[in-house]
Design a protein around this motif. Structure first.
Motif, PDB file in Angstrom:
ATOM      1  N   MET A  21       0.710  -1.234  -0.069  1.00 21.80           N
ATOM      2  CA  MET A  21      -0.023   0.112  -0.039  1.00 21.80           C
ATOM      3  C   MET A  21       0.762   1.170   0.036  1.00 21.80           C
ATOM      4  N   VAL A  22       2.011   1.410   0.788  1.00 22.82           N
ATOM      5  CA  VAL A  22       2.943   2.410   1.033  1.00 22.82           C
ATOM      6  C   VAL A  22       3.419   2.759  -0.588  1.00 22.82           C
ATOM      7  N   VAL A  23       4.119   1.467  -1.165  1.00 26.12           N
ATOM      8  CA  VAL A  23       4.489   1.979  -2.205  1.00 26.12           C
ATOM      9  C   VAL A  23       3.535   2.143  -3.414  1.00 26.12           C
ATOM     10  N   ARG A  33       0.677   3.622 -12.957  1.00 32.33           N
ATOM     11  CA  ARG A  33      -0.467   2.657 -13.020  1.00 32.33           C
ATOM     12  C   ARG A  33       0.152   1.554 -12.236  1.00 32.33           C
ATOM     13  N   VAL A  34      -0.248   1.058 -11.009  1.00 30.30           N
ATOM     14  CA  VAL A  34       0.225   0.083 -10.257  1.00 30.30           C
ATOM     15  C   VAL A  34      -0.615  -1.014  -9.913  1.00 30.30           C
ATOM     16  N   LEU A  35       0.131  -2.366 -10.129  1.00 31.35           N
ATOM     17  CA  LEU A  35      -0.798  -3.594  -9.856  1.00 31.35           C
ATOM     18  C   LEU A  35      -0.102  -4.325  -8.839  1.00 31.35           C
ATOM     19  N   GLU A  36      -0.599  -5.020  -7.626  1.00 27.54           N
ATOM     20  CA  GLU A  36      -0.036  -5.803  -6.723  1.00 27.54           C
ATOM     21  C   GLU A  36       0.072  -7.151  -6.757  1.00 27.54           C
ATOM     22  N   ALA A  37       1.252  -7.847  -6.032  1.00 31.33           N
ATOM     23  CA  ALA A  37       1.073  -9.108  -6.235  1.00 31.33           C
ATOM     24  C   ALA A  37       1.616  -9.495  -4.731  1.00 31.33           C
ATOM     25  N   ALA A  38       1.030 -10.630  -4.306  1.00 28.99           N
ATOM     26  CA  ALA A  38       1.373 -10.857  -2.624  1.00 28.99           C
ATOM     27  C   ALA A  38       2.368 -11.838  -2.486  1.00 28.99           C
ATOM     28  N   SER A  39       2.627 -12.453  -3.693  1.00 26.70           N
ATOM     29  CA  SER A  39       3.703 -13.687  -3.534  1.00 26.70           C
ATOM     30  C   SER A  39       4.426 -13.624  -5.061  1.00 26.70           C
ATOM     31  N   GLY A  40       5.448 -14.489  -4.843  1.00 27.71           N
ATOM     32  CA  GLY A  40       6.194 -14.699  -6.299  1.00 27.71           C
ATOM     33  C   GLY A  40       5.135 -15.580  -7.294  1.00 27.71           C
ATOM     34  N   PRO A  41       4.511 -16.523  -6.963  1.00 24.14           N
ATOM     35  CA  PRO A  41       3.695 -17.199  -7.900  1.00 24.14           C
ATOM     36  C   PRO A  41       2.483 -16.506  -8.484  1.00 24.14           C
ATOM     37  N   GLU A  42       2.082 -15.531  -7.706  1.00 24.15           N
ATOM     38  CA  GLU A  42       1.024 -14.715  -7.997  1.00 24.15           C
ATOM     39  C   GLU A  42       1.513 -13.583  -9.169  1.00 24.15           C
ATOM     40  N   ALA A  43       2.976 -12.944  -8.680  1.00 20.84           N
ATOM     41  CA  ALA A  43       3.567 -12.224  -9.516  1.00 20.84           C
ATOM     42  C   ALA A  43       3.719 -12.601 -11.088  1.00 20.84           C
ATOM     43  N   LEU A  44       3.999 -14.040 -11.163  1.00 17.93           N
ATOM     44  CA  LEU A  44       4.476 -14.850 -12.122  1.00 17.93           C
ATOM     45  C   LEU A  44       2.981 -14.744 -13.066  1.00 17.93           C
ATOM     46  N   LEU A 108      17.125  -0.980  -4.889  1.00 14.87           N
ATOM     47  CA  LEU A 108      16.307   0.060  -4.074  1.00 14.87           C
ATOM     48  C   LEU A 108      16.275  -0.179  -2.563  1.00 14.87           C
ATOM     49  N   ARG A 109      17.031   0.565  -1.826  1.00 14.89           N
ATOM     50  CA  ARG A 109      16.858   0.589  -0.419  1.00 14.89           C
ATOM     51  C   ARG A 109      15.756   0.823   0.065  1.00 14.89           C
ATOM     52  N   LYS A 110      14.667   0.151   0.902  1.00 11.20           N
ATOM     53  CA  LYS A 110      13.566   0.707   1.569  1.00 11.20           C
ATOM     54  C   LYS A 110      14.154   1.592   2.868  1.00 11.20           C
ATOM     55  N   PRO A 111      13.676   2.799   3.206  1.00 14.49           N
ATOM     56  CA  PRO A 111      12.540   3.351   2.333  1.00 14.49           C
ATOM     57  C   PRO A 111      13.200   4.186   1.248  1.00 14.49           C
ATOM     58  N   PHE A 112      12.519   4.486   0.067  1.00 12.89           N
ATOM     59  CA  PHE A 112      12.883   4.955  -0.931  1.00 12.89           C
ATOM     60  C   PHE A 112      11.928   6.089  -1.306  1.00 12.89           C
ATOM     61  N   GLU A 113      12.538   7.115  -2.213  1.00  9.41           N
ATOM     62  CA  GLU A 113      11.749   8.187  -2.770  1.00  9.41           C
ATOM     63  C   GLU A 113      11.121   7.927  -3.980  1.00  9.41           C
ATOM     64  N   ALA A 114      10.133   8.406  -4.382  1.00  9.06           N
ATOM     65  CA  ALA A 114       9.581   8.280  -5.903  1.00  9.06           C
ATOM     66  C   ALA A 114      10.281   8.698  -6.816  1.00  9.06           C
ATOM     67  N   GLU A 115      11.014   9.946  -6.519  1.00  9.56           N
ATOM     68  CA  GLU A 115      11.874  10.202  -7.526  1.00  9.56           C
ATOM     69  C   GLU A 115      13.047   9.348  -8.191  1.00  9.56           C
ATOM     70  N   GLN A 116      13.305   8.433  -7.025  1.00  9.97           N
ATOM     71  CA  GLN A 116      14.505   7.385  -7.272  1.00  9.97           C
ATOM     72  C   GLN A 116      13.809   6.483  -8.413  1.00  9.97           C
TER      73      GLN A 116
END
Length: 133
Positions: A21-23, A33-44, A108-116
């Motif tokens: 949610m933060v990202v 435009r952002v989509l989310e996956a909660a796991s590796g298999p879901e991402a694939l 990218l190291r957390k926390p990061f800035e959107a500009e990065q």
């Protein structure tokens, strides 16, 4: 003034809903435009059916971690050029090396800035288009 990003598609992969949610909020404020996956298999599965400009990948996930998920993305001929960026709180040289060996494009190291992310996408665009692009 926001970035010129042509409404780029970002996939956030993280098992922690609050981290996603933060990202997501950070990136949506920049008009991504952002989509989310909660796991590796879901991402694939999501990567098979959608075109993304970049994947922001958490490293520490139960089951299939970010390194293994990236290796599987790299093993798919149709998706092996998809930029994958590690999101981690730990950026030791050893961990960075493991990320690169798995096929990640950057860390990218957390926390990061959107500009990065904006700058990183610019760099990735130039590196995938080759010299003179």
């Amino acid at each position: 003034m926001g970035p010129v990003n042509d409404r780029r598609n970002i996939l956030i992969v993280d098992d922690d809903a609050i981290n996603r949610m933060v990202v997501r909020v950070l990136m949506e404020r920049r008009n991504y435009r952002v989509l989310e996956a909660a796991s590796g298999p879901e991402a694939l599965e999501m990567i098979k059916g959608e075109t993304f400009d970049v994947v922001l990948m958490d490293l520490s996930m139960p089951g299939m971690d970010g390194l293994e998920t990236t290796r599987r993305i790299r093993g798919d001929d149709a998706r092996n050029l998809l930029p994958v960026v590690a999101l981690t709180a730990h950026t030791s040289p050893k961990e960075q090396k493991m990320c690169m060996q798995a096929g990640m494009n950057a860390v990218l190291r957390k926390p990061f800035e959107a500009e990065q992310v904006d700058r990183l996408l610019e760099l990735l665009d130039h590196s995938t288009k080759g010299p003179g692009a």
